[in-house]
Motif scaffolding. Sequence first.
Motif, PDB file in Angstrom:
ATOM      1  N   LEU A   1     -53.461 -72.638  29.472  1.00  0.00           N
ATOM      2  CA  LEU A   1     -54.865 -72.786  29.841  1.00  0.00           C
ATOM      3  C   LEU A   1     -55.005 -73.626  31.112  1.00  0.00           C
ATOM      4  N   CYS A   2     -54.114 -74.603  31.268  1.00  0.00           N
ATOM      5  CA  CYS A   2     -54.100 -75.423  32.480  1.00  0.00           C
ATOM      6  C   CYS A   2     -53.728 -74.557  33.679  1.00  0.00           C
ATOM      7  N   ASP A   3     -52.788 -73.637  33.474  1.00  0.00           N
ATOM      8  CA  ASP A   3     -52.413 -72.699  34.545  1.00  0.00           C
ATOM      9  C   ASP A   3     -53.634 -71.914  35.003  1.00  0.00           C
ATOM     10  N   GLY A   4     -54.446 -71.464  34.062  1.00  0.00           N
ATOM     11  CA  GLY A   4     -55.641 -70.703  34.392  1.00  0.00           C
ATOM     12  C   GLY A   4     -56.645 -71.509  35.202  1.00  0.00           C
ATOM     13  N   VAL A   5     -56.833 -72.767  34.841  1.00  0.00           N
ATOM     14  CA  VAL A   5     -57.758 -73.634  35.575  1.00  0.00           C
ATOM     15  C   VAL A   5     -57.250 -73.863  36.995  1.00  0.00           C
ATOM     16  N   ARG A   6     -55.954 -74.131  37.140  1.00  0.00           N
ATOM     17  CA  ARG A   6     -55.380 -74.316  38.477  1.00  0.00           C
ATOM     18  C   ARG A   6     -55.569 -73.059  39.323  1.00  0.00           C
ATOM     19  N   ARG A   7     -55.356 -71.900  38.719  1.00  0.00           N
ATOM     20  CA  ARG A   7     -55.501 -70.629  39.432  1.00  0.00           C
ATOM     21  C   ARG A   7     -56.944 -70.455  39.935  1.00  0.00           C
ATOM     22  N   VAL A   8     -57.915 -70.748  39.079  1.00  0.00           N
ATOM     23  CA  VAL A   8     -59.328 -70.635  39.466  1.00  0.00           C
ATOM     24  C   VAL A   8     -59.649 -71.596  40.609  1.00  0.00           C
ATOM     25  N   LEU A   9     -59.200 -72.846  40.499  1.00  0.00           N
ATOM     26  CA  LEU A   9     -59.471 -73.836  41.546  1.00  0.00           C
ATOM     27  C   LEU A   9     -58.790 -73.459  42.855  1.00  0.00           C
ATOM     28  N   ASP A  10     -57.550 -73.002  42.770  1.00  0.00           N
ATOM     29  CA  ASP A  10     -56.822 -72.589  43.974  1.00  0.00           C
ATOM     30  C   ASP A  10     -57.516 -71.414  44.655  1.00  0.00           C
ATOM     31  N   THR A  11     -57.932 -70.439  43.872  1.00  0.00           N
ATOM     32  CA  THR A  11     -58.623 -69.265  44.416  1.00  0.00           C
ATOM     33  C   THR A  11     -59.934 -69.660  45.084  1.00  0.00           C
ATOM     34  N   ALA A  12     -60.620 -70.643  44.518  1.00  0.00           N
ATOM     35  CA  ALA A  12     -61.894 -71.118  45.073  1.00  0.00           C
ATOM     36  C   ALA A  12     -61.695 -72.063  46.255  1.00  0.00           C
ATOM     37  N   GLY A  13     -60.431 -72.426  46.538  1.00  0.00           N
ATOM     38  CA  GLY A  13     -60.160 -73.324  47.651  1.00  0.00           C
ATOM     39  C   GLY A  13     -60.490 -74.773  47.370  1.00  0.00           C
ATOM     40  N   VAL A  14     -60.527 -75.137  46.102  1.00  0.00           N
ATOM     41  CA  VAL A  14     -60.855 -76.508  45.711  1.00  0.00           C
ATOM     42  C   VAL A  14     -59.594 -77.369  45.763  1.00  0.00           C
ATOM     43  N   THR A  15     -59.690 -78.494  46.450  1.00  0.00           N
ATOM     44  CA  THR A  15     -58.604 -79.463  46.488  1.00  0.00           C
ATOM     45  C   THR A  15     -58.743 -80.380  45.279  1.00  0.00           C
ATOM     46  N   TYR A  16     -57.637 -80.617  44.581  1.00  0.00           N
ATOM     47  CA  TYR A  16     -57.704 -81.439  43.375  1.00  0.00           C
ATOM     48  C   TYR A  16     -56.422 -82.227  43.192  1.00  0.00           C
ATOM     49  N   ASP A  17     -56.527 -83.300  42.443  1.00  0.00           N
ATOM     50  CA  ASP A  17     -55.368 -84.066  41.994  1.00  0.00           C
ATOM     51  C   ASP A  17     -55.099 -83.631  40.564  1.00  0.00           C
ATOM     52  N   GLU A  18     -53.840 -83.613  40.188  1.00  0.00           N
ATOM     53  CA  GLU A  18     -53.493 -83.242  38.820  1.00  0.00           C
ATOM     54  C   GLU A  18     -52.794 -84.404  38.145  1.00  0.00           C
ATOM     55  N   VAL A  19     -53.177 -84.671  36.909  1.00  0.00           N
ATOM     56  CA  VAL A  19     -52.602 -85.767  36.129  1.00  0.00           C
ATOM     57  C   VAL A  19     -52.016 -85.188  34.849  1.00  0.00           C
ATOM     58  N   ASP A  20     -50.732 -85.444  34.647  1.00  0.00           N
ATOM     59  CA  ASP A  20     -50.040 -85.045  33.421  1.00  0.00           C
ATOM     60  C   ASP A  20     -50.334 -86.113  32.369  1.00  0.00           C
ATOM     61  N   ILE A  21     -51.149 -85.779  31.373  1.00  0.00           N
ATOM     62  CA  ILE A  21     -51.546 -86.781  30.380  1.00  0.00           C
ATOM     63  C   ILE A  21     -50.368 -87.278  29.548  1.00  0.00           C
TER      64      ILE A  21
END
Length: 91
Positions: free
Chosen positions: A14-34
């Motif tokens: 599910l995290c992969d899916g969120v990253r894919r959506v953000l990447d496709t939208a061109g959103v820059t983000y930080d990722e934190v491994d809980i």
Amino acid sequence: MATVVVYSRPGCHLCDGVRRVLDTAGVTYDEVDIDRDEALKAEYGWIVPAVAVGGRLVYEVGMDPAVLPGLLRETEQIRTRPATDGGQSGD
């Protein structure tokens, strides 16, 4: 612009899916491994992916990832909207 943070864990499809959506939208983000932080692991448990903007949670597991770019746009508009009452309640 507010910082977008994706809270995730390794092997989370599910995290992969969120990253894919953000990447496709061109959103820059930080990722934190809980799983690397006991406090975050206790706070989020299995409730990943989660996305926060400027420290405010706007998305969590169970929501449709397709709505995420719109939520981020709405959040940014709210953050930058000027106060209409000059910051006074009018009481």
